[in-house]
Each structure stands twice: as structure tokens, then as C-alpha cells.
Motif scaffolding. Structure first.
Motif, PDB file in Angstrom:
ATOM      1  N   VAL A   1       0.786  -1.434  -0.092  1.00  0.00           N
ATOM      2  CA  VAL A   1       0.075  -0.037  -0.109  1.00  0.00           C
ATOM      3  C   VAL A   1       0.880   1.226  -0.067  1.00  0.00           C
ATOM      4  O   VAL A   1       0.383   2.423   0.197  1.00  0.00           O
ATOM      5  N   GLY A   2       2.005   1.259   0.077  1.00  0.00           N
ATOM      6  CA  GLY A   2       2.888   2.347   0.036  1.00  0.00           C
ATOM      7  C   GLY A   2       3.725   2.838  -1.277  1.00  0.00           C
ATOM      8  O   GLY A   2       3.019   2.681  -2.406  1.00  0.00           O
ATOM      9  N   GLU A   3       4.757   3.237  -1.157  1.00  0.00           N
ATOM     10  CA  GLU A   3       5.662   3.977  -2.283  1.00  0.00           C
ATOM     11  C   GLU A   3       6.015   2.666  -3.250  1.00  0.00           C
ATOM     12  O   GLU A   3       6.529   3.425  -4.313  1.00  0.00           O
ATOM     13  N   LEU A   4       5.918   1.730  -3.035  1.00  0.00           N
ATOM     14  CA  LEU A   4       6.248   0.558  -4.015  1.00  0.00           C
ATOM     15  C   LEU A   4       5.104  -0.379  -4.419  1.00  0.00           C
ATOM     16  O   LEU A   4       5.262  -1.601  -4.584  1.00  0.00           O
ATOM     17  N   ALA A   5       4.052   0.195  -4.339  1.00  0.00           N
ATOM     18  CA  ALA A   5       2.779  -0.582  -4.537  1.00  0.00           C
ATOM     19  C   ALA A   5       2.613  -1.050  -6.065  1.00  0.00           C
ATOM     20  O   ALA A   5       1.798  -1.845  -6.369  1.00  0.00           O
ATOM     21  N   THR A   6       3.114  -0.347  -6.989  1.00  0.00           N
ATOM     22  CA  THR A   6       2.817  -0.421  -8.325  1.00  0.00           C
ATOM     23  C   THR A   6       3.896  -0.528  -9.152  1.00  0.00           C
ATOM     24  O   THR A   6       5.116  -0.164  -8.427  1.00  0.00           O
TER      25      THR A   6
ATOM     26  N   GLY B   1      14.049   0.891  -7.974  1.00  0.00           N
ATOM     27  CA  GLY B   1      14.518  -0.647  -8.016  1.00  0.00           C
ATOM     28  C   GLY B   1      15.768  -0.826  -8.969  1.00  0.00           C
ATOM     29  O   GLY B   1      16.886  -1.326  -8.434  1.00  0.00           O
ATOM     30  N   LEU B   2      15.951  -0.163 -10.103  1.00  0.00           N
ATOM     31  CA  LEU B   2      17.217  -0.027 -10.738  1.00  0.00           C
ATOM     32  C   LEU B   2      18.071   0.657 -10.376  1.00  0.00           C
ATOM     33  O   LEU B   2      19.486   0.354 -10.313  1.00  0.00           O
ATOM     34  N   ALA B   3      17.916   1.612  -9.837  1.00  0.00           N
ATOM     35  CA  ALA B   3      19.003   2.420  -8.856  1.00  0.00           C
ATOM     36  C   ALA B   3      19.831   1.512  -7.777  1.00  0.00           C
ATOM     37  O   ALA B   3      20.690   1.528  -7.571  1.00  0.00           O
ATOM     38  N   ALA B   4      18.626   0.969  -6.990  1.00  0.00           N
ATOM     39  CA  ALA B   4      19.224   0.158  -6.094  1.00  0.00           C
ATOM     40  C   ALA B   4      19.982  -1.172  -6.446  1.00  0.00           C
ATOM     41  O   ALA B   4      21.095  -1.516  -5.793  1.00  0.00           O
ATOM     42  N   LEU B   5      19.546  -1.793  -7.330  1.00  0.00           N
ATOM     43  CA  LEU B   5      20.579  -2.858  -8.159  1.00  0.00           C
ATOM     44  C   LEU B   5      21.967  -2.253  -8.524  1.00  0.00           C
ATOM     45  O   LEU B   5      23.022  -2.912  -8.463  1.00  0.00           O
ATOM     46  N   ALA B   6      21.814  -1.076  -9.262  1.00  0.00           N
ATOM     47  CA  ALA B   6      23.169  -0.516  -9.761  1.00  0.00           C
ATOM     48  C   ALA B   6      23.855  -0.030  -8.551  1.00  0.00           C
ATOM     49  O   ALA B   6      25.169  -0.201  -8.517  1.00  0.00           O
ATOM     50  N   GLY B   7      23.162   0.408  -7.446  1.00  0.00           N
ATOM     51  CA  GLY B   7      24.028   0.836  -6.172  1.00  0.00           C
ATOM     52  C   GLY B   7      24.435  -0.759  -5.546  1.00  0.00           C
ATOM     53  O   GLY B   7      25.158  -0.470  -4.437  1.00  0.00           O
ATOM     54  N   LEU B   8      24.084  -1.518  -5.872  1.00  0.00           N
ATOM     55  CA  LEU B   8      24.413  -2.718  -5.290  1.00  0.00           C
ATOM     56  C   LEU B   8      25.618  -3.320  -5.983  1.00  0.00           C
ATOM     57  O   LEU B   8      26.674  -3.633  -5.655  1.00  0.00           O
ATOM     58  N   ALA B   9      25.383  -3.393  -7.426  1.00  0.00           N
ATOM     59  CA  ALA B   9      26.399  -4.091  -8.201  1.00  0.00           C
ATOM     60  C   ALA B   9      27.725  -3.337  -8.430  1.00  0.00           C
ATOM     61  O   ALA B   9      28.821  -3.689  -8.486  1.00  0.00           O
ATOM     62  N   VAL B  10      27.838  -1.869  -8.428  1.00  0.00           N
ATOM     63  CA  VAL B  10      28.902  -1.193  -8.645  1.00  0.00           C
ATOM     64  C   VAL B  10      29.940  -1.481  -7.623  1.00  0.00           C
ATOM     65  O   VAL B  10      31.056  -1.626  -7.460  1.00  0.00           O
ATOM     66  N   PRO B  11      29.492  -1.101  -6.278  1.00  0.00           N
ATOM     67  CA  PRO B  11      30.249  -1.234  -5.137  1.00  0.00           C
ATOM     68  C   PRO B  11      30.911  -2.746  -4.930  1.00  0.00           C
ATOM     69  O   PRO B  11      32.046  -2.931  -4.409  1.00  0.00           O
ATOM     70  N   ALA B  12      29.919  -3.772  -5.139  1.00  0.00           N
ATOM     71  CA  ALA B  12      30.640  -5.040  -5.275  1.00  0.00           C
ATOM     72  C   ALA B  12      31.664  -5.380  -6.270  1.00  0.00           C
ATOM     73  O   ALA B  12      32.551  -5.946  -5.859  1.00  0.00           O
ATOM     74  N   MET B  13      31.601  -4.842  -7.425  1.00  0.00           N
ATOM     75  CA  MET B  13      32.646  -5.091  -8.225  1.00  0.00           C
ATOM     76  C   MET B  13      33.792  -4.137  -7.932  1.00  0.00           C
ATOM     77  O   MET B  13      34.998  -4.734  -8.288  1.00  0.00           O
ATOM     78  N   ILE B  14      33.674  -3.007  -7.482  1.00  0.00           N
ATOM     79  CA  ILE B  14      34.701  -2.220  -6.871  1.00  0.00           C
ATOM     80  C   ILE B  14      35.692  -3.158  -5.664  1.00  0.00           C
ATOM     81  O   ILE B  14      36.977  -3.320  -6.124  1.00  0.00           O
TER      82      ILE B  14
ATOM     83  N   LEU C   1      14.301   3.328  -2.498  1.00  0.00           N
ATOM     84  CA  LEU C   1      15.561   2.804  -2.986  1.00  0.00           C
ATOM     85  C   LEU C   1      16.195   1.990  -1.626  1.00  0.00           C
ATOM     86  O   LEU C   1      16.647   0.976  -1.685  1.00  0.00           O
ATOM     87  N   ALA C   2      16.180   2.623  -0.526  1.00  0.00           N
ATOM     88  CA  ALA C   2      16.821   2.164   0.771  1.00  0.00           C
ATOM     89  C   ALA C   2      15.996   0.886   1.262  1.00  0.00           C
ATOM     90  O   ALA C   2      16.539  -0.191   1.540  1.00  0.00           O
ATOM     91  N   ILE C   3      14.678   0.750   0.986  1.00  0.00           N
ATOM     92  CA  ILE C   3      13.824  -0.370   1.298  1.00  0.00           C
ATOM     93  C   ILE C   3      14.114  -1.426   0.311  1.00  0.00           C
ATOM     94  O   ILE C   3      14.388  -2.636   0.756  1.00  0.00           O
ATOM     95  N   ILE C   4      14.203  -1.238  -0.855  1.00  0.00           N
ATOM     96  CA  ILE C   4      14.624  -2.048  -1.965  1.00  0.00           C
ATOM     97  C   ILE C   4      15.870  -2.641  -1.428  1.00  0.00           C
ATOM     98  O   ILE C   4      16.542  -4.093  -1.665  1.00  0.00           O
TER      99      ILE C   4
END
Length: 381
Positions: free
Chosen positions: A77-82, A90-103, A151-154
Motif C-alpha cells: 500500500v506504500g511507495e512501491l505498490a505499483t 529498483g534499478l537504482a538500488a540494483l546498480a548501487g549494489l552491483a558497482v560497490p561489489a565490483m569495486i 531505494l533504501a527499502i529495496i
């Protein structure tokens, strides 16, 4: 005095301030004449577990219960309901996960033990990041606050999946079956629209014990319990709240003002005895610090910028590119979740301490520069 305390605890930044004080206190004590007593206390045993394990396995399970409740509410029912609301964060969170991991991977690829810490710089501390935004008030448009929250929740969801998949020990089949039966009981309660909290707490406690003994990290029991707490089409309480919202409100202060500060006090205590400046160039320190500071901003800002330039989506409404960059920097505050993952990633106390130093450096630089950029940005007229 009482009114001043009430005012302070009502501030949106209060939890972050207390966490910082407790973490700093742990760091000071770990490097004082009280250090021996500090580490002795954390490593003393109570009912089969060390105090540190009770904090990281039991208290943090309650923290993850709270995170799980927040995740479920936002997705239903919140900011990620649709799907349209989910795609950009979602894409920003995934990119923000992938680049630090690669570094981190690039800097530690020659050391198999150190490589296990690849996930440490992928996390964002939602409480700290949102606390800094709260300090900035109207200088940051609401759309950016919503974007950072989503983003932080994802990001938290990704961290939960990473812990479950990559930091699970040898599995015990018998306890796994017990955990599965406990989950079925919780699902049954939800299906029957039972709202009495003691039933969920009873089976949730059994689930925690079974998960603890199964080899999966016990904190995941908290998330699983949260997903079974009813939200829709159930009787409301006296405050006109469904069970999930009531649980979330009930846990909020306990998590912000007790559980997370205790975690910070217990896990931020790094002894600098024998530390040399050359150790700051250790690949683990650099991997975590650079992953948080550079990796997060490159991944998050990069995906938003490219997405808009390619016509896939638009940046948050009313936000300038400099503001988007400032928020991307704030996502490099890994603190709580990064420290937690470091405890799972490394058995070696030396590697744990090195990773914690990297978390301190990366989080401080990200938070400091992100705040300065957003604070000095001209207010919208």
C-alpha cells in the motif's frame, strides 16, 4: 527537562543521533583502559550464546522483523505498490549494489578470505540517510525523499536475500523442517485472519530457534514472521490500525532507541592498538570505503542519469541533477547493515576490524559530502 527530552525523541533525527553516540562510545571504550572489560563482556556466554551473538542473532532479528513489516507495507500500500513506482528506485538500488561489489571484488580478487566481504559495501543505512534528509528540511524536494525511501527499502530487501543466499552455513535438515512447519503455522494464522499477537509471537519464537539451529542466519526469521502479519481485510484495533501497522508502530521506538544503538555500541568497537597508517591501504579497507563512497554514487546517479537521457524514465520530480547526486552520495552511508554483513562475512577478527574501518571511512565521507552538497544547494522558490 522532561519536555526537552520529549521534544528530542520526537525528532526524526533522534534515532540516528543516539546510534552515532553509542557507536562512538563503543569505539572510545574499545581503545581505553576499559577495553578488556568491554570485549570480555561481549564474549561472555549466557544460555549457550555469547552476549555479542544475542545482540546480532536475537536483537537484530527484531530489527529485521521491523524491516520486514516496512517492506510488506510499502509493497502492498506504500511507495512501491505499483510496478511504475518500483522501476526507478529498483534499478537504482540494483546498480548501487552491483558497482560497490565490483569495486570490492577488483581490489580483493587475489584473496579468497577477503573476497567473502564483497557484500559489505552494497548496503545503505536507511535510518542515517533519511535522518540527514530530515535535517535538510524543505531544501530537498519530497519526490527525492520518496525516492530515497523506496531505494533504501529495496536495498534492505536485497541485503536480506544476500544474507540468505551467500552467508548461510551448513544446513541442518531437521531444524529446517521445524522452521518450515513454523512458517506453515504462521501462514495458517494469516489465512484465518487471526490478529491476536501472542499466537504470532509464539510461533515466531519457535521459528527463530529453528532457523538459528538450521544454519541459516537467525535474523531471517524476523523477516519471515513480518511477512505473515495481516494488513488487509482484517479487524482493526482500538486505534483503527490493522495488525501490521500496529506492530510497526509498536516496534519503531524500541528499534530506533534501543536495539540499533545497542548493536552500534557492540559492533563499532574496533581496537586501534597496533594499527598503522599503512593498514588504511589494505584492500579490505579500500574495497569497503571506495565501494561505499564511489560505488554507490556511480551506480545510483549513473542509472538515473542514463535512464533519463535514454528516455526510459525521468528523475524525481522537481529535483536538480546536483540534488540527485547528493542523495546518491547519502546512499553510501552503509553503517548498520554494512557492519552487520561484515560480522557474517569474516571469521577473522582482523578482517572484521579492517572492514569496520572501511565502513567508518566510506560512510563518513558519503554522509558528509552528501549533506554539504544538499545543504549548500539553493532552495527552490
Amino acid at each position: 527537562m522532561y519536555k526537552k527530552l520529549q521534544y528530542f525523541f520526537a525528532l526524526p533525527t533522534a534515532g540516528g543521533i543516539i546510534l552515532m553516540i553509542c557507536a562512538l562510545l563503543g569505539l572510545i571504550i574499545a581503545n581505553s583502559p576499559l577495553s578488556e572489560s568491554y570485549f570480555l563482556m561481549l564474549n561472555s556466554y549466557l544460555a549457550g550464546l555469547s552476549i555479542l551473538h544475542w545482540i546480532n542473532d536475537a536483537l537484530m532479528a527484531i530489527f529485521f522483523l521491523y524491516v520486514g513489516l516496512e517492506l510488506k507495507r510499502e509493497f502492498l500500500v506504500g511507495e512501491l505498490a505499483t510496478n511504475s513506482q518500483r522501476i526507478l528506485p529498483g534499478l537504482a538500488a540494483l546498480a548501487g549494489l552491483a558497482v560497490p561489489a565490483m569495486i570490492y571484488y577488483y581490489l580483493n580478487k587475489g584473496d579468497s578470505a577477503a573476497l567473502n566481504g564483497w557484500a559489505i559495501p552494497t548496503a545503505t543505512d536507511i535510518a542515517f540517510a533519511l535522518g540527514i534528509l530530515a535535517l535538510l528540511g524543505s531544501r530537498v524536494p519530497l519526490s527525492l525523499k520518496v525516492f530515497l525511501t523506496a531505494l533504501a527499502i529495496i536495498d534492505d530487501l536485497a541485503a536480506i536475500i544476500i544474507i540468505a543466499v551467500f552467508y548461510t552455513q551448513d544446513l541442518n535438515l531437521l531444524y529446517l523442517v521445524g522452521a518450515f512447519v513454523s512458517i506453515l503455522a504462521l501462514i495458517f494464522l494469516n489465512f484465518k485472519k487471526i490478529t491476536a499477537p501472542h499466537f504470532y509471537l509464539f510461533f515466531g519464537a519457535i521459528l527463530w530457534f529453528m532457523v538459528l539451529k538450521s544454519g541459516i542466519h537467525a535474523t531471517l526469521a524476523g523477516v519471515t514472521l513480518a511477512l505473515t502479519i495481516p494488513l488487509n481485510n482484517v479487524p482493526l484495533n482500538a486505534k483503527n490500525e490493522p495488525p501490521l501497522i500496529a506492530w510497526e508502530h509498536g516496534l519503531s521506538n524500541w528499534v530506533s532507541f534501543l536495539i540499533i544503538p545497542i548493536f552500534g555500541f557492540a559492533n563499532a568497537g574496533v581496537s586501534f592498538a597496533g594499527l598503522e597508517l599503512s593498514m588504511l591501504a589494505h584492500p579490505v579497507v579500500l574495497g569497503v570505503a571506495l565501494g561505499l563512497f564511489f560505488g554507490k554514487q556511480i551506480g545510483i546517479f549513473g542509472i538515473v542519469y542514463l535512464g533519463e537521457k535514454l528516455g526510459l524514465f525521468k528523475r524525481p520530480n522537481g529535483a536538480t541533477w546536483l540534488q540527485v547526486y547528493g542523495v546518491a552520495l547519502l546512499c553510501g552511508i552503509g553503517f548498520t547493515m554494512s557492519l552487520f554483513i561484515s560480522m557474517l562475512a569474516f571469521i577473522s577478527p582482523e578482517l572484521q576490524d579492517l572492514s569496520k574501518i572501511g565502513v567508518f571511512i566510506g560512510s563518513f565521507l558519503s554522509g558528509g559530502l552528501g549533506y554539504m552538497i544538499l545543504r549548500l544547494h539553493p532552495e527552490a522558490k
